[in-house]
Write a protein that holds these residues in place. Structure first.
Motif, PDB file in Angstrom:
ATOM      1  N   SER A 226       0.866  -1.175   0.000  1.00  0.00           N
ATOM      2  CA  SER A 226       0.000   0.000   0.000  1.00  0.00           C
ATOM      3  C   SER A 226       0.895   1.215   0.000  1.00  0.00           C
ATOM      4  O   SER A 226       1.935   1.232   0.657  1.00  0.00           O
ATOM      5  CB  SER A 226      -0.914   0.007   1.226  1.00  0.00           C
ATOM      6  OG  SER A 226      -1.608   1.238   1.321  1.00  0.00           O
ATOM      7  N   THR A 227       0.485   2.259  -0.715  1.00  0.00           N
ATOM      8  CA  THR A 227       1.314   3.456  -0.755  1.00  0.00           C
ATOM      9  C   THR A 227       1.389   4.130   0.607  1.00  0.00           C
ATOM     10  O   THR A 227       2.373   4.785   0.929  1.00  0.00           O
ATOM     11  CB  THR A 227       0.758   4.457  -1.786  1.00  0.00           C
ATOM     12  OG1 THR A 227      -0.637   4.688  -1.524  1.00  0.00           O
ATOM     13  CG2 THR A 227       0.934   3.935  -3.192  1.00  0.00           C
ATOM     14  N   ILE A 228       0.366   3.973   1.430  1.00  0.00           N
ATOM     15  CA  ILE A 228       0.450   4.587   2.756  1.00  0.00           C
ATOM     16  C   ILE A 228       1.426   3.823   3.643  1.00  0.00           C
ATOM     17  O   ILE A 228       2.085   4.399   4.509  1.00  0.00           O
ATOM     18  CB  ILE A 228      -0.937   4.689   3.423  1.00  0.00           C
ATOM     19  CG1 ILE A 228      -0.833   5.597   4.643  1.00  0.00           C
ATOM     20  CG2 ILE A 228      -1.476   3.326   3.797  1.00  0.00           C
ATOM     21  CD1 ILE A 228      -2.151   6.019   5.202  1.00  0.00           C
ATOM     22  N   SER A 407      -3.941  12.216   5.708  1.00  0.00           N
ATOM     23  CA  SER A 407      -3.713  11.423   4.498  1.00  0.00           C
ATOM     24  C   SER A 407      -4.990  10.721   4.089  1.00  0.00           C
ATOM     25  O   SER A 407      -5.880  10.471   4.900  1.00  0.00           O
ATOM     26  CB  SER A 407      -2.607  10.383   4.718  1.00  0.00           C
ATOM     27  OG  SER A 407      -3.071   9.313   5.520  1.00  0.00           O
ATOM     28  N   SER A 409      -5.805   7.427   1.171  1.00  0.00           N
ATOM     29  CA  SER A 409      -5.158   6.507   0.235  1.00  0.00           C
ATOM     30  C   SER A 409      -6.196   5.596  -0.398  1.00  0.00           C
ATOM     31  O   SER A 409      -7.262   5.345   0.170  1.00  0.00           O
ATOM     32  CB  SER A 409      -4.106   5.655   0.961  1.00  0.00           C
ATOM     33  OG  SER A 409      -4.726   4.830   1.932  1.00  0.00           O
ATOM     34  N   SER A 433      -2.144   2.267  -6.801  1.00  0.00           N
ATOM     35  CA  SER A 433      -2.182   2.816  -5.450  1.00  0.00           C
ATOM     36  C   SER A 433      -1.865   4.304  -5.506  1.00  0.00           C
ATOM     37  O   SER A 433      -1.014   4.743  -6.287  1.00  0.00           O
ATOM     38  CB  SER A 433      -1.162   2.124  -4.539  1.00  0.00           C
ATOM     39  OG  SER A 433      -1.451   0.755  -4.402  1.00  0.00           O
ATOM     40  N   ARG A 434      -2.555   5.042  -4.641  1.00  0.00           N
ATOM     41  CA  ARG A 434      -2.290   6.480  -4.565  1.00  0.00           C
ATOM     42  C   ARG A 434      -2.552   6.939  -3.134  1.00  0.00           C
ATOM     43  O   ARG A 434      -3.554   6.561  -2.513  1.00  0.00           O
ATOM     44  CB  ARG A 434      -3.193   7.257  -5.531  1.00  0.00           C
ATOM     45  CG  ARG A 434      -2.984   8.781  -5.486  1.00  0.00           C
ATOM     46  CD  ARG A 434      -3.987   9.486  -6.368  1.00  0.00           C
ATOM     47  NE  ARG A 434      -3.897  10.934  -6.240  1.00  0.00           N
ATOM     48  CZ  ARG A 434      -3.203  11.722  -7.074  1.00  0.00           C
ATOM     49  NH1 ARG A 434      -2.554  11.186  -8.091  1.00  0.00           N
ATOM     50  NH2 ARG A 434      -3.178  13.030  -6.904  1.00  0.00           N
ATOM     51  N   THR A 435      -1.645   7.764  -2.630  1.00  0.00           N
ATOM     52  CA  THR A 435      -1.796   8.344  -1.299  1.00  0.00           C
ATOM     53  C   THR A 435      -1.511   9.830  -1.379  1.00  0.00           C
ATOM     54  O   THR A 435      -0.487  10.252  -1.930  1.00  0.00           O
ATOM     55  CB  THR A 435      -0.843   7.690  -0.292  1.00  0.00           C
ATOM     56  OG1 THR A 435      -1.202   6.325  -0.114  1.00  0.00           O
ATOM     57  CG2 THR A 435      -0.927   8.390   1.056  1.00  0.00           C
ATOM     58  N   GLN A 465       2.198   7.694  -5.777  1.00  0.00           N
ATOM     59  CA  GLN A 465       1.353   6.789  -6.548  1.00  0.00           C
ATOM     60  C   GLN A 465       2.196   5.728  -7.252  1.00  0.00           C
ATOM     61  O   GLN A 465       3.346   5.957  -7.608  1.00  0.00           O
ATOM     62  CB  GLN A 465       0.489   7.542  -7.546  1.00  0.00           C
ATOM     63  CG  GLN A 465       1.229   8.397  -8.548  1.00  0.00           C
ATOM     64  CD  GLN A 465       0.269   9.195  -9.424  1.00  0.00           C
ATOM     65  OE1 GLN A 465      -0.930   8.944  -9.460  1.00  0.00           O
ATOM     66  NE2 GLN A 465       0.799  10.167 -10.143  1.00  0.00           N
TER      67      GLN A 465
END
Length: 886
Positions: A226-228, A407, A409, A433-435, A465
């Protein structure tokens, strides 16, 4: 299960191809082959010979021309039950004389049967054993049993969940598994509360995770990145509720199938999944002195389609305080800074997910998942800072600071898998994925009378991302070998923009010309390919060797108020990362394992972000976009054994890291930035060499059938050498060594009438750093739980650190140009009441083969029941695909 039924399942089930009993693999390898080949368990070319080999039923037993056939179906869904065991039992001796399994459509046939009196017994995991009425076979008998209904063993499954005493800690082929769903005291907590209990792991007061003393790890959730998590492991763990975690897997020697990232290893968190069908809703709630939570999770499964929808929220409220005593020696006169800091934290975390899986055909599966995560971390601080030159007070500042770390995500997966035959499969997986991250602070500078004298604001927005696509293929070779290979591409982009605003007593803000304003654009593309080969010898040696090649290209630009889009000269690089795992099954369930691998650690967002975060102007944070990856060689040796009721594991390990990424603290150059004298800048550098040697010991024992005790001890020695500024401003080489020890102890007791209790304790000694030592700390908890009627829910009460006034951690740093002693106090005494309840009805459904998922385990995070299909026991395992692609 009665002894005779268990023997039937083990003997005839092994012959038929029940792949979950992995002891068969160790001796005969995975199924495979074709006509004239080595054969498999389910489709054997020489069935009679192999039946004698697996079941002990002699091939020269009396034969005839009798025949029996029928169809096995689920009594609730009416679906065929495939690969179930059918045993032909003599009514005179009550022993099996023949047997078979149902095929993929539930049909079974027994032929060439001799005359006699018999009965059939049907068995399969998750169903109640069923016996036919006695019958007689004479010459020429052709007996049609028709549709035989097997009833799900729902009652037995419920008993296993509540009263079963399976090991809290299990060792599998390449990992250690902690069964977190057995831990009652963490209900209402988050993933960091679980990880504190896992052997070889430690979690500090900020939630940062270390494996064998190293924070250079990769954390996956259900085998997915996960990007986070890439942005901050500590924050990601706070978003994941402890109630939803089934197991935590610690992988210290990843094979070539995994991404090369994670110098110390990989932590894979497996959440609870629904293997039933029907409609249900679970409610989880908790109220405590320091945190409250609410979770709702629903699922629907019928036929080929499964849908899950869930949400979880947690609100925390906690106090903390710290003191700082710091001396800098970069000028003509040493400066001493004293600071008192009090803080009140009000974080809110949430997680929401929607997923589905669908069987396109009996050998093809498609799955998709969307996960949203949110973090709203607000902290109010009061800082009183005094600076002295000699004995003279030269400045004093009082600041009220509001920090906002926010944040959101999203992770989206679409995965497809096709199985050609057991152990032979191909998959393709995609992920986006994008945060979005916001790290802001707003500070009021007050006079001694409390009047506003100045204001400062830092705005920092970040976007991280990723787009990933990968494909994997595995196939058995003969009966004792497995070949795996695949490829992967990751396109990663990080953007950060930042600026400072200042204002006077009027409170109006404008751009600060004396502090940094700018942006970073960072693009990273990774192409990877791997091959892995597993071989099991007749003497029960298992060899798994492989290699992975990864090529990384980076383009980056940094902008300031003076220079726009200045390219950063970061060269591309390629890395070949081999891995070797060897195990040997000894007598009495003892396993000896040895492993070697090379790992890469790429810098993460927190290490790259050039924003100067001066929420505390005496302890400033800034990333370094010019960081290079670090390379680590790992070796380990372990021995595990079960002695009566006690499982024991002992391991020793060594790590050699070159170009190590670590925190470095230096005095701030006040000619460049408008910060107070004596301020310290904490940044990240490739310091040079780091060598670590250590050992782990842990055990799990059942004192009685209802009372278990487990614990462990770990320690390591580390040597670090790197460069830091000296008194003359020039770089100088420094080194540091030290020993760190830690341990944990947990006891669980199952009481009558649905009551259970647990006690837990943990400590971590001081941890060496390049410029000093990070302080140690301890934690403990006590919990009780009462199951509600029909086990539809539970009520629990737990207390944490309830004696004294919270946890204190003392950290001391020393270098030629600074010395620092900081003491952090976390007032984390907590009492919490938890409640869970399940609405709806479920019934057992046969396990479904899910599409695989992407996981990127290749980014270093900021410092500060195996779903993957892995084999069950090293001493009994032959080649296996290792489950999901890495």
């Amino acid at each position: 299960m009665r002894k005779q039924q268990l023997l039937l399942l083990l003997t005839i089930g092994l012959w038929s191809g029940f792949t979950k009993i992995q002891a068969t693999y160790a001796q005969f390898g995975p199924p495979g082959g074709g006509p004239g080949g080595p054969g498999g368990f389910g489709r054997q070319q020489d069935g009679r010979r192999q039946k004698e080999e697996f079941t002990g039923v002699a091939d020269d037993a009396p034969k005839g021309n009798g025949k029996i056939s029928g169809l096995l179906v689920d009594s609730l869904s009416g679906k065929p039950v495939e690969f179930a065991t059918v045993a032909l039992i003599s009514t005179k001796t009550n022993k099996p004389v023949d047997g078979t399994t149902s095929d993929a459509k539930g049909n079974f046939t027994l032929s060439k049967l001799a005359p006699g009196d018999f009965r059939l017994q049907y068995s399969f995991i998750g169903y109640k054993n069923s016996d036919s009425k006695p019958f007689t076979i004479v010459k020429g008998t052709d007996l049609k049993m028709g549709s035989v209904k097997l009833a799900p063993d729902v009652r037995t499954l419920g008993e296993v969940v509540v009263t079963g005493q399976a090991a809290l800690i299990e060792e599998k082929v390449d990992r250690l598994v902690f069964n977190a769903d057995k831990d009652i005291a963490v209900k209402g907590g988050d993933a960091s509360d679980i990880l504190k209990r896992v052997p070889m792991l430690s979690v500090d007061l900020d939630g940062n995770v270390s494996l064998r003393g190293s924070q250079n790890i990769r954390v996956l959730i259900n085998n997915k990145p996960s990007t986070i998590v890439a942005a901050s492991v500590a924050d990601a763990l706070k978003q994941l509720p402890a109630d939803m975690i089934k197991t935590v897997e610690v992988i210290t020697s990843p094979s070539a199938k995994y991404d090369a990232e994670g110098a110390a290893g990989i932590i894979n968190i497996i959440t609870k999944k629904n293997t039933l069908h029907g409609l249900t809703l679970n409610v989880d709630a908790g109220v405590g002195l320091r945190a409250s939570n609410l979770g709702l999770n629903g699922s629907y499964r019928q036929g080929k389609l499964g849908i899950t929808l869930g949400g979880f929220g947690r609100m925390m409220y906690n106090r903390a305080s710290s003191t700082l005593d710091q001396t800098t020696r970069s000028g003509t006169q040493p400066l001493r800074t004293l600071q008192d800091n009090s803080a009140f934290d009000k974080p809110i975390f949430g997680q929401y997910n929607l997923g589905f899986d669908y069987d396109l055909a009996k050998n093809q599966s498609l799955s998709a998942n969307v996960r949203f995560g949110t973090r709203n971390f607000i902290q109010e601080q009061n800082q009183l800072t005094s600076t002295y030159s000699g004995q003279s007070l030269i400045s004093q500042m009082n600041r009220d600071v509001d920090r906002k770390d926010l944040s959101n995500s999203v992770d989206m997966n679409l995965d497809y898998i096709r199985t050609f035959k057991p152990q032979q499969e191909w998959s393709i997986s995609t992920q986006y994925s994008r945060t979005n991250l916001t790290n802001n602070f707003f500070a009021d500078v007050l006079t001694s009378t409390g009047a506003l004298s100045a204001r400062q604001q830092n705005l920092n927005n970040n976007v991280n991302q990723e787009m990933t696509i990968q494909s994997d293929y595995q196939t058995p070779i003969k009966k004792n070998q497995l070949l795996e290979f695949g490829g992967k591409a990751i396109m990663r982009k990080v953007d950060s923009d930042y600026r400072y605003l200042i204002g006077g007593g009027s409170g109006e803000l404008s751009i600060d010309p004396n502090n940094p304003t700018g942006a970073l654009s960072y693009n990273q593309n990774i192409g990877a390919g791997y091959i892995s080969y597993t071989y099991v010898t007749p003497s029960k040696y298992t060899f798994k060797i492989g290699t992975r090649y990864e090529h990384t290209s980076i383009t980056a630009n940094q902008s300031t108020e003076v220079v726009k889009n200045k390219p950063l000269n970061i060269p591309s690089y390629g890395n070949l990362v081999p891995s070797i795992n060897v195990s040997k099954s000894l007598k009495a369930g003892t396993t000896l394992k040895a492993a070697y691998n090379r790992r890469i650690q790429r810098p993460g967002l927190q290490q790259l972000n050039p924003n100067v975060n001066a929420a505390n102007p005496q302890m400033i944070m800034q990333g370094n976009p010019n960081l290079s990856p670090e390379l680590t060689d790992n070796a380990e040796l372990s021995l595990s054994s079960t002695i009566k009721k006690t499982y024991l594991n002992v391991s020793v390990f060594g790590r050699l890291t070159n170009n190590a990424i670590t925190q470095v603290r230096i005095p701030v150059d006040t000619s460049l930035y408008d910060f107070p004298a004596g301020a310290i800048l904490t940044t990240f550098q490739n310091i040079g060499v780091q060598r670590t040697m250590g050992a782990n010991v842990f055990f799990n024992t059942n004192l009685t059938s209802k009372w278990s005790l487990n614990g462990g001890f770990d320690g390591y020695y580390v040597y670090m050498q790197g460069a830091t500024p000296g008194l003359d401003g020039k770089s100088m080489t420094i080194s540091n060594t030290g020993i760190s020890i830690g341990g944990r102890l947990m006891s669980q007791l199952q009481l009558d009438k649905g009551w259970s209790a647990q006690v837990f304790s943990f400590f971590r000694g001081p941890m060496p750093q390049l410029q000093g030592t990070q302080g140690g700390f301890y934690m403990y908890s006590l919990g009780i739980r009462k199951d509600l009627a029909n086990k539809r829910g539970s009520v629990g009460l737990a207390a944490e650190n309830f004696i004294g006034n919270g946890v204190v951690m003392r950290t001391q740093l020393d270098s030629p140009i600074l010395s620092q002693v900081s003491v952090n106090r976390l007032y984390n005494q907590n009492v919490k009441l938890t409640f869970t309840y399940r609405i709806g009805k479920m019934s057992f459904d046969a396990p479904r083969r899910k599409a695989r998922s992407v996981n990127n385990d290749d980014v270093k995070a900021g410092e500060g029941g195996n779903d993957g299909g892995q084999p069950q026991q090293q001493q009994q395992s032959a080649p296996t695909g290792g489950g999901r692609p890495r």
